[in-house]
Design a protein around this motif. Structure first.
Motif, short mmCIF file in Angstrom:
data_model
loop_
_atom_site.label_atom_id
_atom_site.label_comp_id
_atom_site.label_asym_id
_atom_site.label_seq_id
_atom_site.Cartn_x
_atom_site.Cartn_y
_atom_site.Cartn_z
N ASP A 426 43.10 42.10 51.68
CA ASP A 426 42.57 42.93 50.61
C ASP A 426 43.33 42.68 49.32
N LYS A 427 44.63 42.44 49.48
CA LYS A 427 45.44 42.24 48.29
C LYS A 427 45.02 40.96 47.55
N SER A 428 44.82 39.87 48.32
CA SER A 428 44.45 38.63 47.64
C SER A 428 43.03 38.71 47.11
N LYS A 429 42.16 39.44 47.81
CA LYS A 429 40.81 39.64 47.30
C LYS A 429 40.85 40.34 45.95
N ARG A 430 41.68 41.36 45.87
CA ARG A 430 41.78 42.14 44.65
C ARG A 430 42.31 41.28 43.51
N LEU A 431 43.38 40.56 43.81
CA LEU A 431 43.98 39.70 42.79
C LEU A 431 42.98 38.66 42.28
N THR A 432 42.35 37.95 43.23
CA THR A 432 41.44 36.88 42.84
C THR A 432 40.21 37.43 42.13
N SER A 433 39.75 38.61 42.56
CA SER A 433 38.54 39.13 41.94
C SER A 433 38.76 39.43 40.46
N TYR A 434 39.90 40.01 40.13
CA TYR A 434 40.16 40.27 38.71
C TYR A 434 40.38 38.96 37.95
N HIS A 435 41.09 38.05 38.61
CA HIS A 435 41.37 36.77 37.97
C HIS A 435 40.07 36.04 37.61
N GLU A 436 39.20 35.90 38.60
CA GLU A 436 37.95 35.17 38.35
C GLU A 436 37.03 35.94 37.41
N ALA A 437 37.00 37.27 37.55
CA ALA A 437 36.19 38.07 36.63
C ALA A 437 36.66 37.83 35.20
N GLY A 438 37.98 37.68 35.04
CA GLY A 438 38.53 37.41 33.71
C GLY A 438 37.97 36.13 33.12
N HIS A 439 37.96 35.06 33.91
CA HIS A 439 37.39 33.79 33.42
C HIS A 439 35.94 33.99 33.01
N ALA A 440 35.17 34.60 33.91
CA ALA A 440 33.73 34.69 33.69
C ALA A 440 33.40 35.53 32.46
N VAL A 441 34.09 36.66 32.33
CA VAL A 441 33.79 37.56 31.22
C VAL A 441 34.17 36.93 29.88
N VAL A 442 35.32 36.26 29.84
CA VAL A 442 35.71 35.61 28.58
C VAL A 442 34.73 34.51 28.22
N LEU A 443 34.30 33.75 29.23
CA LEU A 443 33.32 32.70 28.95
C LEU A 443 32.05 33.28 28.33
N LYS A 444 31.56 34.35 28.97
CA LYS A 444 30.34 34.98 28.49
C LYS A 444 30.52 35.52 27.07
N ALA A 445 31.69 36.09 26.83
CA ALA A 445 31.92 36.73 25.54
C ALA A 445 32.12 35.72 24.41
N THR A 446 32.56 34.51 24.74
CA THR A 446 32.88 33.57 23.67
C THR A 446 31.87 32.44 23.52
N SER A 447 31.43 31.87 24.64
CA SER A 447 30.75 30.58 24.53
C SER A 447 29.26 30.69 24.23
N GLU A 448 28.81 29.86 23.32
CA GLU A 448 27.38 29.79 23.05
C GLU A 448 26.75 28.63 23.79
N PHE A 449 27.58 27.78 24.33
CA PHE A 449 27.06 26.55 24.92
C PHE A 449 27.03 26.56 26.44
N GLU A 450 27.79 27.49 27.00
CA GLU A 450 27.88 27.48 28.45
C GLU A 450 27.60 28.85 29.01
N LYS A 451 27.11 28.86 30.24
CA LYS A 451 26.91 30.15 30.89
C LYS A 451 27.43 30.11 32.32
N VAL A 452 27.75 31.29 32.84
CA VAL A 452 28.33 31.37 34.17
C VAL A 452 27.27 31.04 35.21
N ASP A 453 27.64 30.18 36.13
CA ASP A 453 26.72 29.73 37.16
C ASP A 453 26.95 30.49 38.46
N ARG A 454 28.19 30.74 38.74
CA ARG A 454 28.54 31.56 39.90
C ARG A 454 30.02 31.88 39.84
N VAL A 455 30.37 33.03 40.36
CA VAL A 455 31.77 33.42 40.46
C VAL A 455 32.04 33.70 41.92
#
Ligand code: ADP
Ligand code: MG
Ligand code: ZN
Length: 673
Positions: A426-455
C-alpha cells in the motif's frame, strides 16, 4: 535479425563418432600387434633361459626369430619337446647376449637369429597418425559448426555471408518511409545495375556509403534492399565479429572478403556496426586495440585499392559517426553519408502497415492511432510491438489482434514486461500514485502538443510506474516553451511527492537525469539560456550524438563551466517552483487521480481527461462513464437527481459530493508544508 544459415547446432554426434574411431583404432592396433604387448608380460627371459642354462635339459635347437623364441630340448626321459615363446622386444638383445655366452660355454650349439622388427614403431606411428586425424576431424567439425558464429578456428576465412542475387529478396518497397534515404541510394542501385553507363560518362560513383542513425531505424534493411533492387550479390560482415578475433585474423578476413566480392562483382560489401573496428585510432581503449587497428587499416587499404571499374559498392552502418576514425570519412572512402532518420508519424504508420500485413487485425485497430502514440519508436520497435501484440492475442485465445493488445504491447516494448502488481505494498502504491499523477497533471496543465495516453502504477522494467503521453500533432522541432514544459513534466513526480506526501523518494532519479540533460542541452547546444543566449558550447570528449561536424563548437573555461552549471540550476529551480504551483492549484485532481490509481492501478487517457476536467470529481466521472455521456450532461442529470434526493433529504444520508466540496474550500487557503 541476421539470417544465420543452416549449419548450426553443435555436431556432438560426429565428435563422438571420431572419438569412437580413435578407441577402435587403439583397440585394433592392440589386437594386430598384440603379440608383443600385454599378454607377453608373463613371459620373462628367465623362462627361456631356464631351459638353455639348465643341465636338466639338453637343448637341441634355439631359434630366435624376431621376438619369437623356439627352444627344442630333450627332457629327462629323452623326449624332444619344443617350447615356443615370445619375449618382449627390449629383451631380445639381452637374450642374444645370453645365447652367445651359452654357446661359448658349450651349453648349446649354434642358434638361428633373425633381427626382430620393432612393431612398437608402427604402433607409435599409427597412434600418432590417428591422433592427427582425430584432431583434424574435431577441428574441422568445430570449424564448420562455428563458421557463422565467432570462431577463432576459421583463420582468415571469409565469413561474410554471401547471398545469391536471387536470394536477396528485400526491395525498397519493404522499407517503409525513408523516402530521401531511398532516393539517395537509388543512384547506387542504378550504378550497380548498369555500371557501363556511368563509366562512359566518366561519372564518379562513390566507393563507400555510410548509413548512420539510431539502432533499429532500418540501416541493415536498406543495405540489403540496395543489393536486392540491383540484383547483385550481398556480402555481409559485422564489425563486432572482428572484436574477439585473434590478432591478424581480422585483417586477413577483410582481405578475403574483398577478394570474393571482386570475383562476384558487381556486388555490395556491407560492413555492419563499423564503429566496432572503425573507432578513432589511438583512443587507448586497451585490449584488442591493435587488432582493431589492423582490421581498420586493412579496410582502408582495400577501399583505396580498387577503383570504379571493380563495380563494388562498400556500404557500412553505424549509430556512432562521431566516434569513427576520420580516415574512414575521407574522400574515396565513405564519402557518401546518408542519415537514416527516426520515423515520423506517417512513416510509423507505413512501417506498421508493412508488418501488419500477415496479421489479422480486429476492426477497432487504428494503425494511425498506434503510430501517433509511438513517438520515438524505431522500425524495429514497431515490428516488435506487432509481434508482441500477436503473442498477447494468442495467449488471450483471440482470433484477431485487438487494439487492447497493441496498446498493451506498445507499453511493454517501451518499458519492458510488467512486473507482478500483486506484490505492491500500500505504501508503494500510494507513493507511486502521487508521483505519476504529478507527471500527468503537469503535462495536461502545460502542454499544448501532447496529451496523456495512460497513467499506471504497475511497475514495469526499471520504472515503478509510468505516465505515457502522445502528441496531439506530430512535430519535428521543439520550442523553448516545449522544452521547459518537458522539464516541468519530469519534475512533476518529485514535486507531487513533496507536496502530497511530505517526503521525496529515489523514484525520481531518472526523471531528474532527464530534465537535467534537457536543461544542459538547452544551454550548451541550443543557446536557449538567459545568460548565454544564442551561444553554443562543446566538450572535447563529450559524445554529441551524430555530431561529426562540430568543428565550429568552441570549448570553454572552467569558470564558464561553473556558470553553465549555475544556469542549469536556475532553469531547474524555476521550473520546479512553477511545477509546484501547478500541482497546488490542481490539488483536487491530484487527490482524485491518486485515489483512482491506487484502486485500479491504471487510468487510461480518456478517463484521465475526465478526472482533470471534472476537477477531480470521481463520482461525476463514473456517472458519465457509466451512462456514456459527457461530463456536462452527467452534471445536469446528477443535479436534477440530487434535487429529488434533496426533497427527501431526511431519508437519504448526506451526499457523497459534500466532502469534495470541503476540499475545494480548504484547498485555496492551504499551503504546502
Ligand atoms: P538497424 O540496422 O538500423 O539497427 P535494422 O535494419 O536491423 O535496423 O532493422 C531491424 C528491423 O526493423 C528490420 O528487419 C525491419 O523488420 C524493421 N524495420 C526497421 N526500419 C524499417 C522500415 N523503415 N520499414 C520496415 N521495417 C523496418
Ligand atoms: Mg543493423
Ligand atoms: Zn517519474
Amino acid at each position: 535479425m541476421e539470417n544465420k544459415d543452416g549449419r548450426q547446432g553443435p555436431k556432438l554426434g560426429s565428435l563422438i563418432f571420431y572419438l569412437l574411431m580413435l578407441v577402435a583404432l587403439i583397440a585394433l592396433s592392440t589386437v594386430i600387434f598384440g603379440n608383443n604387448y600385454g599378454k607377453q608380460e608373463k613371459t620373462t627371459l628367465a623362462d627361456v633361459l631356464e631351459y638353455i642354462n639348465s643341465d636338466e635339459y639338453d637343448v637341441t635347437l634355439v631359434d630366435v626369430n624376431g621376438t619369437n623364441v623356439k627352444v627344442s630340448y630333450k627332457d629327462s626321459d629323452g623326449m624332444v619337446k619344443t617350447l615356443n615363446q615370445s619375449v618382449p622386444y627390449e629383451y631380445v638383445d639381452d637374450l642374444v647376449d645370453v645365447l652367445d655366452d651359452a654357446k661359448k660355454a658349450g651349453k648349446i650349439g649354434d642358434y638361428n637369429y633373425t633381427e626382430p622388427f620393432d612393431w612398437s614403431i608402427v604402433v607409435n606411428i599409427a597412434m600418432f597418425a590417428g591422433t592427427i586425424i582425430l584432431v583434424f576431424f574435431i577441428f574441422n567439425t568445430i570449424n564448420r559448426q562455428t563458421r557463422d558464429n565467432n570462431s577463432v578456428f576459421s583463420f582468415g576465412n571469409n565469413r561474410a555471408k554471401m547471398t545469391d542475387p536471387e536470394k536477396m529478396k528485400v526491395k525498397f518497397s519493404d522499407v517503409a518511409g525513408s523516402v530521401e534515404e531511398k532516393e539517395e541510394l537509388s543512384e547506387i542501385v542504378d550504378f550497380l545495375k548498369n555500371p557501363a553507363k556511368y563509366k562512359e560518362l566518366g561519372a564518379k560513383i562513390p566507393k563507400g556509403v555510410l548509413l548512420y542513425g539510431a539502432p533499429g531505424t532500418g540501416k541493415t534493411l536498406l543495405a540489403r534492399a540496395v543489393a536486392g533492387e540491383a540484383g547483385v550479390r550481398f556480402f555481409y560482415i559485422s564489425g563486432s565479429d572482428f572484436v574477439e578475433m585473434l590478432v591478424g585474423v581480422g585483417a586477413s578476413r577483410v582481405r578475403s572478403l574483398f577478394a570474393d566480392a571482386k570475383r562476384a562483382a558487381p556486388s555490395v560489401v556491407f560492413i555492419d556496426e563499423i564503429d566496432a573496428v572503425g573507432r578513432k585510432r589511438g583512443a587507448g581503449l586497451g585490449g584488442g586495440q591493435d587488432e582493431r587497428e589492423q582490421t581498420l587499416n586493412q579496410i582502408l587499404v582495400e577501399m583505396d585499392g580498387f577503383d570504379v571499374n571493380s563495380n563494388i559498392i562498400v556500404m557500412a552502418a553505424t549509430n556512432r559517426v562521431d566516434v569513427l576514425d576520420p580516415a574512414l570519412l575521407r574522400p574515396g572512402r565513405f564519402d557518401r553519408r546518408i542519415m537514416v532518420n527516426m520515423p515520423d508519424a506517417d512513416e510509423r504508420e507505413a512501417i506498421l502497415k508493412i508488418h501488419a500485413k500477415n496479421k489479422p487485425l480486429e476492426d477497432d485497430v487504428s494503425l494511425r492511432e498506434v503510430a501517433l502514440s509511438t513517438v520515438g519508436f524505431t522500425g524495429a520497435d514497431l515490428e516488435n510491438v506487432l509481434n508482441e501484440a500477436a503473442l498477447l492475442a494468442a495467449r488471450r485465445n483471440k482470433k484477431k489482434i485487438g487494439m487492447v493488445e497493441i496498446t498493451d504491447s506498445t507499453f511493454r516494448v517501451q518499458m519492458g514486461p510488467q512486473k507482478n502488481s500483486k506484490k505492491l505494498t500500500d505504501k508503494s502504491k500510494r507513493l507511486t500514485s502521487y508521483h505519476e499523477a504529478g507527471h500527468a497533471v503537469v503535462l495536461k496543465a502545460t502542454s499544448e502538443f501532447e496529451k496523456v495516453d495512460r497513467v499506471t502504477i504497475i511497475p514495469a522494467g526499471q520504472a515503478g510506474g509510468y505516465t505515457a503521453y502522445k502528441p496531439i500533432e506530430d512535430t519535428d522541432f521543439y520550442t523553448e516553451k516545449m522544452l521547459l514544459d518537458i522539464i516541468k513534466m519530469s519534475l512533476g513526480g518529485r514535486a507531487a511527492e513533496e507536496l502530497f506526501l511530505g517526503e521525496v523518494s529515489t523514484g525520481a532519479a531518472s526523471d531528474l537525469q532527464h530534465c537535467n540533460s534537457i536543461a544542459k542541452n538547452m544551454i550548451k547546444r541550443y543557446g536557449l539560456s538567459q545568460k548565454f543566449r544564442n551561444m553554443v558550447f562543446g566538450d572535447e570528449n563529450e559524445e554529441v550524438f551524430l555530431g561529426y561536424s562540430m568543428g565550429q563548437v568552441q570549448s570553454y573555461s572552467e569558470q564558464t563551466a561553473a556558470e553553465i552549471d549555475n544556469e542549469i540550476k536556475y532553469i531547474i529551480d524555476e521550473c520546479y517552483a512553477e511545477t509546484k504551483r501547478i500541482l497546488n492549484e490542481k490539488r483536487d485532481v491530484m487527490e482524485a487521480l491518486a485515489k483512482r490509481l491506487q484502486e485500479k492501478l491504471t487510468v487510461d487517457g480518456p478517463e484521465f481527461e475526465m478526472i482533470y476536467e471534472s476537477g477531480g470529481n470521481l463520482e461525476l466521472v463514473d456517472y458519465a462513464k457509466k451512462n456514456n455521456i459527457s461530463l456536462e450532461e452527467a452534471s445536469t442529470r446528477m443535479a436534477s437527481e440530487t434535487s429529488i434526493f434533496d426533497s427527501v433529504s431526511d431519508v437519504i444520508p448526506e451526499d457523497q459530493t459534500a466532502p469534495a466540496k470541503d476540499n475545494d474550500t480548504a484547498d485555496g487557503s492551504q499551503e504546502e508544508s
